[in-house]
Design an enzyme around this catalytic site. Structure first.
Site, PDB file in Angstrom:
ATOM      1  N   LYS A  37       0.884  -1.178   0.000  1.00 57.47           N
ATOM      2  CA  LYS A  37       0.000   0.000   0.000  1.00 57.47           C
ATOM      3  C   LYS A  37       0.919   1.225   0.000  1.00 57.47           C
ATOM      4  O   LYS A  37       2.024   1.186   0.561  1.00 57.47           O
ATOM      5  CB  LYS A  37      -0.858  -0.016   1.268  1.00 57.47           C
ATOM      6  CG  LYS A  37      -1.630   1.274   1.550  1.00 57.47           C
ATOM      7  CD  LYS A  37      -2.786   1.464   0.590  1.00 57.47           C
ATOM      8  CE  LYS A  37      -3.535   2.784   0.841  1.00 57.47           C
ATOM      9  NZ  LYS A  37      -4.482   3.092  -0.246  1.00 57.47           N
ATOM     10  N   MET A  66     -10.390   5.719   0.127  1.00 57.37           N
ATOM     11  CA  MET A  66      -9.758   5.201   1.350  1.00 57.37           C
ATOM     12  C   MET A  66      -9.028   6.314   2.107  1.00 57.37           C
ATOM     13  O   MET A  66      -9.005   6.331   3.335  1.00 57.37           O
ATOM     14  CB  MET A  66      -8.755   4.090   1.002  1.00 57.37           C
ATOM     15  CG  MET A  66      -9.347   2.922   0.232  1.00 57.37           C
ATOM     16  SD  MET A  66     -10.665   2.082   1.114  1.00 57.37           S
ATOM     17  CE  MET A  66      -9.731   1.229   2.374  1.00 57.37           C
ATOM     18  N   CYS A 130      -2.772   9.650  -6.248  1.00 55.81           N
ATOM     19  CA  CYS A 130      -3.889   9.307  -5.355  1.00 55.81           C
ATOM     20  C   CYS A 130      -5.068  10.239  -5.646  1.00 55.81           C
ATOM     21  O   CYS A 130      -4.929  11.455  -5.580  1.00 55.81           O
ATOM     22  CB  CYS A 130      -3.498   9.411  -3.893  1.00 55.81           C
ATOM     23  SG  CYS A 130      -4.947   9.147  -2.822  1.00 55.81           S
ATOM     24  N   LYS A 163       3.545   5.673 -10.658  1.00 52.03           N
ATOM     25  CA  LYS A 163       2.121   5.347 -10.819  1.00 52.03           C
ATOM     26  C   LYS A 163       1.369   6.604 -11.240  1.00 52.03           C
ATOM     27  O   LYS A 163       1.386   7.615 -10.533  1.00 52.03           O
ATOM     28  CB  LYS A 163       1.574   4.821  -9.488  1.00 52.03           C
ATOM     29  CG  LYS A 163       0.093   4.467  -9.481  1.00 52.03           C
ATOM     30  CD  LYS A 163      -0.156   3.099 -10.069  1.00 52.03           C
ATOM     31  CE  LYS A 163      -1.579   2.616  -9.860  1.00 52.03           C
ATOM     32  NZ  LYS A 163      -1.777   2.007  -8.548  1.00 52.03           N
ATOM     33  N   GLY A 253      -8.918  -2.893 -14.695  1.00 49.23           N
ATOM     34  CA  GLY A 253      -9.971  -3.678 -15.329  1.00 49.23           C
ATOM     35  C   GLY A 253      -9.621  -5.109 -15.642  1.00 49.23           C
ATOM     36  O   GLY A 253     -10.323  -5.754 -16.432  1.00 49.23           O
ATOM     37  N   GLY A 274      -5.966  -4.949  -9.080  1.00 54.01           N
ATOM     38  CA  GLY A 274      -6.489  -4.248  -7.905  1.00 54.01           C
ATOM     39  C   GLY A 274      -7.844  -4.800  -7.496  1.00 54.01           C
ATOM     40  O   GLY A 274      -7.950  -5.559  -6.526  1.00 54.01           O
TER      41      GLY A 274
HETATM   42  O1  RRO Z   1      -5.892   5.371  -0.408  1.00 54.21           O
HETATM   43  C1  RRO Z   1      -6.578   5.782  -1.362  1.00 54.21           C
HETATM   44  O2  RRO Z   1      -7.596   6.473  -1.203  1.00 54.21           O
HETATM   45  C2  RRO Z   1      -6.190   5.497  -2.754  1.00 54.21           C
HETATM   46  C3  RRO Z   1      -4.929   5.745  -3.258  1.00 54.21           C
HETATM   47 BR1  RRO Z   1      -3.512   6.307  -2.190  1.00 54.21          BR
HETATM   48  C4  RRO Z   1      -4.668   5.552  -4.637  1.00 54.21           C
HETATM   49  O3  RRO Z   1      -3.569   5.760  -5.168  1.00 54.21           O
HETATM   50  N1  RRO Z   1      -5.696   5.110  -5.417  1.00 54.21           N
HETATM   51  C5  RRO Z   1      -6.927   4.876  -4.910  1.00 54.21           C
HETATM   52  O4  RRO Z   1      -7.827   4.486  -5.660  1.00 54.21           O
HETATM   53  N2  RRO Z   1      -7.161   5.056  -3.571  1.00 54.21           N
END
Ligand code: RRO
Length: 314
Positions: A37, A66, A130, A163, A253, A274
């Site tokens: 993570k 998240m 993010c 990323k 996907g 993912g």
């Molecule tokens: O933790 C998140 O809310 C999150 C991150 Br860091 C990310 O790079 N991609 C995502 O879909 N959620």
């Protein structure tokens, strides 16, 4: 610098990759590497719940906000030597986020990257995308991308991946970011992060499916496959044209082996899962790899490398 993975499949940073126990399960699976993570300078609780809808109606995908819940980089630095004992590359995903000490983002990336290299990580994946923080992602600003890459590539020797966010509807920005990357020694780009600012509604309760950020979050899973394929292909073609030795890792996907094959044909040399990993857990790696090998065999190929970027025009 190249990273070779066998099989060419990893988890996408995020789902089931926060705690040591979760990372150990990836280590014990058929995945070709362990991706953490995204870790930040300070430990984070993340956003208030509900912050993840794993299954959207019709299995379209998953929606999350998240908010970067993670244990903080010092904890991951302690795990890394133990994870390495499983004999596969450990890739540390790194992000910046607001923190009580107010360290600027570039310094956060620099400090985490150097500490995590000292801890023995095999590679770093710089998460610049993010979708769930208040500030716009670094990936959307070429100058900030340049600043982070300058700080980190000058400081560490292990391979660096980046990323990225989807740039589908902003071609000029795609071009600026892609050109910026050419100036650095980068092993790979991982594309895409979840599709930002998406919304779903629960008809039973007539509520938004997640609470943070007014219900808006990042979309992953089957719904984003064509978006991810387009990004993979654009980066692949761009790097080919520029004779840049930057690999493209496809994310977005992939639920069935055929989806991974499409990513390879579009130009990905590694795929990350993912939403599929969120749904099916560690068995997903083995199942996907068996399916990929079956497709290759049935179609007269003997390795993934033979099909990377081999999509044909019609
Ligand atoms: O933790 C998140 O809310 C999150 C991150 Br860091 C990310 O790079 N991609 C995502 O879909 N959620």
């Amino acid at each position: 610098m190249e990273i070779k993975l066998h099989p060419p499949i990893t988890n996408a940073s995020g789902p089931h990759s926060v705690t040591y126990e979760e990372l150990e399960r990836i280590a014990q699976s058929a995945a070709g590497a362990i991706v953490t993570k995204s870790m930040t300078h300070c430990p984070r609780q993340g956003n208030p719940e509900p912050r993840l809808r794993a299954h959207l109606d019709g299995e379209l995908g998953s929606l999350n906000s998240m908010g970067l819940p993670n244990l903080g980089y010092l904890e991951y630095a302690k795990f890394i030597p133990k994870l390495k004992e499983f004999g596969k590359p450990v890739i540390a995903s790194i992000a910046s986020a607001p923190c009580a000490h107010k360290l600027p983002p570039i310094e956060q990336y620099y400090e985490i990257a150097t500490a995590i290299e000292r801890a023995g990580a095999d590679a770093i994946e710089l998460n610049l995308s993010c979708p769930n923080l208040e500030d716009i992602p670094i990936a959307m600003d070429p100058q900030s991308v340049r600043a982070v890459l300058t700080a980190v590539t000058n400081a560490v020797k292990i391979p660096i991946g980046v990323k990225l966010a989807p740039y589908n509807n902003v071609p000029k920005l795609f071009d600026q970011i892609a050109r910026t990357l050419l100036d650095f020694d980068i092993a790979y780009v991982a594309t895409i992060n979840s599709e930002p600012l998406t919304l779903d509604i629960d008809l039973k309760t007539r509520t938004k499916v997640i609470r943070p950020n007014d219900g808006f979050g990042g979309l992953g899973g089957p719904a984003v496959l064509p978006i991810a394929l387009a990004e993979v292909h654009r980066f692949y073609k761009f790097f080919q044209k520029q004779k840049a030795r930057i690999a493209v890792w496809g994310v977005g996907g992939i639920i069935r082996a055929e989806d991974a094959i499409k990513h390879f044909l579009a130009g990905a040399s590694v795929v990350q899962i993912g939403t599929l990993f969120l749904w099916d857990g560690p068995q997903a790696f083995e199942k996907l790899w068996v399916g990929i090998q079956r497709w290759l065999q049935e179609n007269g190929f003997s390795s993934v490398e033979e099909i990377v970027g081999q999509v044909r025009e019609i």
